[in-house]
Scaffold this motif. Structure first.
Motif, short mmCIF file in Angstrom:
data_model
loop_
_atom_site.label_atom_id
_atom_site.label_comp_id
_atom_site.label_asym_id
_atom_site.label_seq_id
_atom_site.Cartn_x
_atom_site.Cartn_y
_atom_site.Cartn_z
N ILE A 101 7.61 71.56 -52.78
CA ILE A 101 7.64 71.48 -51.37
C ILE A 101 7.31 70.37 -50.08
N CYS A 102 7.16 70.40 -48.84
CA CYS A 102 6.91 69.85 -48.12
C CYS A 102 6.27 70.34 -47.26
N ASP A 103 5.13 69.83 -47.45
CA ASP A 103 3.40 70.03 -46.64
C ASP A 103 2.90 69.11 -46.80
N ILE A 104 1.88 69.53 -45.45
CA ILE A 104 0.55 68.54 -44.66
C ILE A 104 0.10 68.10 -45.67
N VAL A 105 -0.56 66.50 -46.09
CA VAL A 105 -1.68 66.05 -46.37
C VAL A 105 -2.49 65.31 -46.00
N SER A 106 -3.65 65.96 -46.57
CA SER A 106 -5.09 64.48 -45.91
C SER A 106 -5.52 64.00 -47.15
N SER A 107 -6.43 64.46 -47.86
CA SER A 107 -6.44 63.69 -48.89
C SER A 107 -6.73 63.59 -50.59
N GLY A 108 -5.04 64.58 -50.42
CA GLY A 108 -4.45 65.04 -52.10
C GLY A 108 -4.91 66.04 -52.86
N SER A 109 -6.32 66.66 -52.14
CA SER A 109 -6.67 68.04 -52.62
C SER A 109 -6.38 69.02 -53.04
N THR A 110 -5.71 69.11 -51.76
CA THR A 110 -5.09 70.97 -52.44
C THR A 110 -3.30 70.61 -53.14
N LEU A 111 -2.78 69.59 -53.11
CA LEU A 111 -1.69 69.54 -53.72
C LEU A 111 -2.31 69.58 -55.30
N MET A 112 -3.62 68.25 -55.74
CA MET A 112 -3.99 68.14 -56.94
C MET A 112 -4.67 69.43 -57.54
N MET A 113 -4.90 70.36 -56.98
CA MET A 113 -5.92 71.65 -57.06
C MET A 113 -4.59 72.44 -57.35
N ASN A 114 -3.32 72.45 -57.46
CA ASN A 114 -2.28 73.22 -57.39
C ASN A 114 -1.49 72.56 -58.21
N GLY A 115 -1.58 71.45 -59.15
CA GLY A 115 -1.26 70.82 -59.85
C GLY A 115 0.30 70.02 -59.49
N LEU A 116 0.07 69.43 -58.10
CA LEU A 116 1.60 68.85 -57.71
C LEU A 116 1.36 67.26 -57.67
N LYS A 117 2.09 66.78 -57.10
CA LYS A 117 2.45 65.19 -56.98
C LYS A 117 2.96 65.37 -56.07
N GLU A 118 1.91 64.03 -54.98
CA GLU A 118 2.50 63.60 -53.98
C GLU A 118 4.04 63.02 -53.98
N VAL A 119 5.55 62.57 -53.80
CA VAL A 119 6.12 61.91 -54.39
C VAL A 119 7.21 61.14 -52.68
N GLU A 120 7.06 61.97 -51.32
CA GLU A 120 7.66 60.95 -50.54
C GLU A 120 6.53 61.52 -49.58
N GLU A 121 7.11 60.30 -48.19
CA GLU A 121 5.87 60.62 -47.03
C GLU A 121 7.05 60.13 -46.04
N ILE A 122 7.29 61.76 -45.79
CA ILE A 122 8.09 61.21 -44.18
C ILE A 122 7.77 61.56 -42.93
N PHE A 123 6.79 61.82 -42.39
CA PHE A 123 5.73 61.82 -41.17
C PHE A 123 5.09 61.20 -40.87
N ASN A 124 4.33 60.69 -40.30
CA ASN A 124 2.97 60.74 -39.36
C ASN A 124 2.51 61.44 -38.96
N SER A 125 0.93 62.35 -38.82
CA SER A 125 0.42 62.64 -37.60
C SER A 125 -0.42 62.39 -36.79
N ILE A 168 1.29 77.31 -53.19
CA ILE A 168 1.96 77.74 -54.36
C ILE A 168 3.31 78.12 -54.81
N ALA A 169 4.31 77.80 -54.01
CA ALA A 169 5.06 78.08 -54.40
C ALA A 169 5.96 77.87 -55.50
N PRO A 170 5.62 76.08 -56.07
CA PRO A 170 6.29 76.26 -57.17
C PRO A 170 5.76 76.83 -58.60
#
Ligand SMILES: Nc1ncnc2c1ncn2[C@@H]1O[C@H](COP(=O)(O)OP(=O)(O)OP(=O)(O)O)[C@@H](O)[C@H]1O
Ligand SMILES: O=P(O)(O)OC[C@H]1O[C@H](OP(=O)(O)OP(=O)(O)O)[C@H](O)[C@@H]1O
Ligand SMILES: [Mg+2]
Length: 286
Positions: free
Chosen positions: A156-180, A146-148
């Motif tokens: 933001i830097c947060d957990i992504v799995s399917s990417g749907s939370t980013l999409m629903m909040n008008g964001l796009k993933e630009v760098e992958e920094i850690f796999n877990s 929600i931050a932006p």
């Protein structure tokens, strides 16, 4: 005093269901009613602590719990001294940087001088330092996406799995920094008697994991193709060959990894294999 070990698992969230499923698949029985934060197994010397995942690395490094199941992201973020015994293959996700989807992204320099909201200040801080980027890290504990949109941060830097939370909040993933993924962790100074129990648990986890990644294959084949088919599905020691009632034909039983099965299926069919059955394996001890 009864000799039992303690394992910390997440009370409820993205890790809990699969953590408890794995334990059940290991044949370990326990009561897991809602609200009960501690439970002892009725058939294995282990006690469960149901906790927030944030607290699990600390409890394990302090020795309050001997073992824990936690995401690697949380483990690295908390930076506690524990031993990682095993990757568990579930709760797979990544930590990524994301920005509003209308923004142009020229590369990591985008973040120079920017404000970034995250629940993972250490992992993000280490990453930015490695990339030589000076940015302001704004730590928040949840709903980071929600931050932006409320002017709290530019990225933001947060957990992504399917990417749907980013999409629903008008964001796009630009760098992958850690796999877990989820890992089993242990206190570094376990007494020998505790290590023995942990080894028994690991033996069961390995059997469950091996079973999951392999399949039992049954097929019919003309006898003249048996050498070729055996070379394609060699099994654990060697396949079982049983004669069919129809002369000149055999039934071949073997174990094969699922990936290899798909790779070999055309060759098996070309060699004359038919009536191919693939059956799941519950546990596998080599
Ligand atoms: N969408 C997802 N897909 C896969 N794995 C995830 C996902 N979200 C989180 N995880 C993994 O599961 C872990 C727990 O996530 P969860 O969202 O349940 O954490 P939480 O809200 O901090 O829980 P708690 O209340 O225990 O503190 C994360 O640290 C991460 O390793
Ligand atoms: O890329 P996606 O598949 O959308 O998954 C990512 C989301 O999943 C997690 O939140 P969760 O839904 O567990 O809620 P939480 O923030 O309450 O932990 C994580 O914090 C992300 O917000
Ligand atoms: Mg948490």
């Amino acid at each position: 005093m009864e000799k039992i070990i303690r394992i910390a698992v997440q009370k409820s969230g993205r890790l809990s269901e699969d953590s408890l499923k794995l334990i059940k698949e290991c044949g370990i029985k326990f009561y897991n009613g809602t609200g009960k934060l501690k439970s002892t197994s009725t058939n294995f010397p282990i006690e469960f602590l149901f906790l927030r995942d944030d607290d699990i690395p600390g409890y394990v490094s302090d020795g309050v719990a001997d073992l824990g199941i936690v995401g690697e992201n949380e483990l690295v973020e908390k930076n506690k001294e524990v031993e990682t015994l095993k990757k568990l293959g579930f709760s797979k996700c990544r930590l990524s940087l994301a920005i509003p989807k209308g923004e142009k992204y020229p590369g990591i320099d985008y973040f120079e001088g920017k404000n970034i909201a995250t629940s993972y200040p250490k992992i993000l801080g280490d990453y930015l330092q490695k990339k030589n980027i000076q940015a302001e890290i704004h730590e928040i504990s949840g709903s980071v996406e929600i931050a932006p949109s409320i002017g709290l941060a530019e990225g933001i830097c947060d957990i992504v799995s399917s990417g749907s939370t980013l999409m629903m909040n008008g964001l796009k993933e630009v760098e992958e920094i850690f796999n877990s993924e989820a890992v089993l962790i242990a206190n570094k100074e376990l007494a020998d008697w505790k290590k023995e129990i942990v080894d028994k648990l690991l033996f069961r986890i390995n059997a469950v994991q091996k079973g999951k990644s392999n399949k039992y294959v049954l097929l019919n084949a003309p006898n003249e193709s048996l050498d070729k088919i055996i070379s394609l599905i060699p099994g654990m020691r060697s396949p079982t060959i049983l004669p069919l009632a129809q002369k000149g034909w055999s039934s071949v039983h073997s174990v094969i990894s699922e990936d290899q099965f798909w790779e070999n299926i055309e060759e098996l069919r070309a060699a004359g294999a038919e009536g191919i059955l693939v059956v799941p394996i519950e546990k596998m001890v080599i």
